[in-house]
Design a protein around this motif. Structure first.
Motif: not given
Length: 265
Positions: A6-7, A253-254, A256-258
């Protein structure tokens, strides 16, 4: 599928990352590319200051500036973000401060006779093989490094060799637990837990780590578009470096991704 996949979708010209999680460890992107760290610098500098405590340059409760070494590391000294900002009495509020780290560096230099950038390089970078890391300015926000170097640093945080484990456990523990304060970009947090240089997730909402991640998650993010977090008791850490400054794009975004990464782990 890579846990770091995802990154790739982060809207930055360049993104690199590393996951340290035992046999699930992996990297993404150019891990040798040098990025500005912004406030992730504070984690590196804090480690240098903690080593100085163990080397008896000063102690956590040594007076420094308007407060103590402990107060300054924990953003509880009352000094403002930069020199000249309005101040409060110690232990009144969690005031996020790069200037506090500059006061610590000045005191270390006065007591040791060694420039802090040199002390940091010799105490942290050289033993960990962090050959591409440079503290070029303020110990609060002016270092540059690579994912490879910060992955080595993260491994040190998970299994310390340069500090006694008790010292690091103290750094990961909430200091002055009742203080409220602002996390830059995320607003007032009541309370706003912080360790010795390390931000502690606690029950903060909103936050840049995943809402499903443990309250014990520690780390830091930087306005240059960078972050490093770890969950010490799980032996897991993640580094993400980019060259798109933190902003409204990063907040959902950070998190949700984490959160997605933590679910997979």
């Amino acid at each position: 599928m890579s846990l770091l996949a995802p990154f790739v979708d982060f809207p930055a010209p360049n993104v690199a990352a590393a996951l340290i999680a035992g046999d699930r460890s992996e990297t993404l992107g150019d891990t040798k590319r040098v990025f500005e760290l912004a406030s992730v610098t504070k984690l590196l500098a804090a480690y240098g200051f903690l080593i100085a405590c163990e080397e008896e340059v000063f102690e956590l409760d040594t007076p420094c500036g308007p407060a103590t070494v402990r107060h300054l590391l924990a953003h509880a000294s009352g000094v403002g973000f930069k020199e000249g900002d309005a101040t409060k009495e110690p232990e009144q509020r969690r005031i996020y401060s790069s200037y506090g780290f500059e006061l610590l560096a000045s005191e270390l230099e006065r007591l040791s006779g060694i420039r802090f950038a040199d002390y940091f390089h010799e105490a942290v970078c050289e033993p960990l093989g962090m050959k591409d890391t440079e503290l070029w300015g303020s110990p609060g926000h002016e270092a540059r490094s690579t994912v490879d170097d910060l992955a080595a640093f993260a491994r040190e945080l998970l299994d310390p060799t340069l500090l006694h484990p008790d010292t690091l456990a103290e750094a990961f523990s909430v200091q002055f637990p009742d203080l409220d304060g602002v996390v830059p970009g995320y607003g007032m947090q009541k309370p706003c837990p912080w360790g010795l240089g390390f931000e502690i997730k606690g029950e903060k909402q909103p936050h840049w780590t995943g809402e499903n991640m443990p309250a014990s998650t520690v780390g830091h993010f930087g306005q240059s578009g960078t972050f490093l977090w770890l969950v010490p008791e799980q032996g897991v850490a993640t580094v993400m470096l980019s060259d798109k400054p933190f902003g409204a794009w990063a907040k959902p975004l950070w998190a949700e991704t984490n959160a997605a990464l933590w679910r997979e782990l």
